[in-house]
Design a protein around this motif. Sequence first.
Motif, short mmCIF file in Angstrom:
data_model
loop_
_atom_site.label_atom_id
_atom_site.label_comp_id
_atom_site.label_asym_id
_atom_site.label_seq_id
_atom_site.Cartn_x
_atom_site.Cartn_y
_atom_site.Cartn_z
N GLY A 1 85.52 62.33 49.02
CA GLY A 1 85.47 61.09 48.26
C GLY A 1 84.17 60.34 48.47
O GLY A 1 83.29 60.74 49.23
N ILE A 2 84.06 59.21 47.76
CA ILE A 2 82.85 58.39 47.81
C ILE A 2 83.21 57.02 48.37
O ILE A 2 84.12 56.36 47.87
N PRO A 3 82.53 56.56 49.42
CA PRO A 3 82.83 55.23 49.97
C PRO A 3 82.63 54.14 48.92
O PRO A 3 81.80 54.25 48.02
N VAL B 1 83.69 56.57 37.13
CA VAL B 1 83.85 57.22 38.43
C VAL B 1 85.02 56.59 39.16
O VAL B 1 85.11 55.35 39.24
N PHE B 2 85.89 57.42 39.72
CA PHE B 2 87.04 56.95 40.49
C PHE B 2 87.08 57.69 41.82
O PHE B 2 86.99 58.92 41.85
N SER B 3 87.17 56.94 42.88
CA SER B 3 87.35 57.55 44.20
C SER B 3 88.21 56.60 45.03
O SER B 3 87.83 55.44 45.22
N PRO B 4 89.41 57.07 45.44
CA PRO B 4 89.97 58.42 45.36
C PRO B 4 90.17 58.91 43.92
O PRO B 4 90.18 58.12 42.99
N ALA B 5 90.36 60.22 43.80
CA ALA B 5 90.57 60.83 42.49
C ALA B 5 91.84 60.29 41.86
O ALA B 5 92.82 59.97 42.56
N SER C 1 94.06 63.26 53.39
CA SER C 1 92.89 63.73 54.14
C SER C 1 91.74 64.13 53.23
O SER C 1 90.62 64.31 53.70
N ALA C 2 92.02 64.32 51.94
CA ALA C 2 90.99 64.71 50.98
C ALA C 2 91.18 63.90 49.70
O ALA C 2 91.73 64.37 48.72
N PRO C 3 90.74 62.63 49.71
CA PRO C 3 91.00 61.74 48.57
C PRO C 3 90.32 62.18 47.28
O PRO C 3 90.84 61.96 46.19
N GLY C 4 89.15 62.80 47.40
CA GLY C 4 88.48 63.34 46.24
C GLY C 4 87.87 62.28 45.32
O GLY C 4 87.90 61.08 45.59
N THR C 5 87.33 62.76 44.22
CA THR C 5 86.63 61.93 43.25
C THR C 5 86.92 62.44 41.84
O THR C 5 87.07 63.65 41.64
N THR C 6 86.98 61.54 40.88
CA THR C 6 87.14 61.91 39.48
C THR C 6 86.02 61.27 38.66
O THR C 6 85.77 60.06 38.77
N PHE C 7 85.35 62.10 37.88
CA PHE C 7 84.37 61.63 36.90
C PHE C 7 84.96 61.87 35.51
O PHE C 7 85.43 62.97 35.22
#
Length: 442
Positions: free
Chosen positions: A368-370, A414-418, A427-433
Amino acid sequence: MLMSASSEFITLCQEQIALLTQGLGATLSVVYLTQELAEATTGEAKLIPVVVYPDTAVVRREDTAPASTRKSFTVRNALALPKLKQKLLTPSASGTSNNAQPPLQEEYVLNGNQIVLPLIHEGVMMGLLVTAREDRGWDEKERSEIQRIAQTLAIAIILDQRRAWLEHSLHQQQIIQEKQRDLLDNLLHQFRNPLTALRTFGKLLLKRLRSGDPNREVAASIVRESDRLQELLQQFDKVIDLTAADLAPFKLPDKQVFVEAAVQNEPKPALLLPGSEDKEADCALVDILNPLLASAKAIAQERKLQLIWEIPPNLPLVRVNSKTLREVLSNVIDNALKYTFAGGKILIQAGQEKPDFCGIAISDNGPGIPQQDLEHLGERHYRGVQAETEIPGSGLGLAIAKQLIEQMQGEIEVFSPAINSVIKSPSAPGTTFIIWLPIVEG
């Protein structure tokens, strides 16, 4: 060490000397500049006369003048220069940066007819103004006028040195740019041969594989990406094809008045990328996505990632530049593959909907992205926390994608968490574009 004085500065000094001569009756005047001795370890300095009036005057230091003239000094044919005290050659101990000329002190007056004023800026002495007249001394009003002239000269020295420094810096920058261009020319020349070989091998491999061979798509991807590199190389050639006039050393105009102009928000120039000069057209997303998915699948397999895609049939046509959109999608997909750890998942979904737009969502279950980095995404060379990792990157991919999408009247979210719950975990929130593209009307 002071840089050489310009002709404009000399002219200004001559005008100020004329004020002393015509307005106050000075019969001798000298403007000195202080030049630090680079080889001296004690901070010594020497004074260089830049303007002397009259031209026939003899300039000498007081300690070298004949003993008979040191006390009963006549200004008819010589102007004595006092032996400077060290405190005038270095910044003041208080560290103040007052541009005003200090009050006239007795130590600056050699006798009733001659005045010596230091030219000081921010506590550093840069020169001297020495003036004298032989028929009478100076009253308080005249001394104040001489101080104002000295202050004008001090400011003029600073401006002239800044001009010289700027011109010198621009010249040095021009030299660096020429060296960088030569290096770029060499690298691009060396790049052409392996690229040509790569394209040739890919084409030969594609011819030898049968239509049902699963490796045929890999060979086709090699040829396709080689063609893309070839287009990029052609754009490089256009960008670096500078004329001799472009590379001429820059020099400030001799007689030019510069004024501060209002800053206006101008549109960003179009990026020089393959197809960026092409016109937009009605395109089917499946035709653009399929070649990219083939390449992404091969990369995901090598990095032990699971690539999932959902492309429903009968998607609306979008109004885009197909080559530009491929560049955008390639950058975003490449980021998802790069920042997802082995064993992770990447999900590509087409068909997101909102009024007048069709979206493509690219999600991953990476770290993910802070939040503090989200607002800076799209800034050139900004990598945030990723700059602290060993993952290579330049911080340009998303900036390029954002600018290209905006040129096609699209948007990037952009969304983080996904936002896709299928692949993300605590543990792996991820990212969505989500890349929003304008659909064809009707």
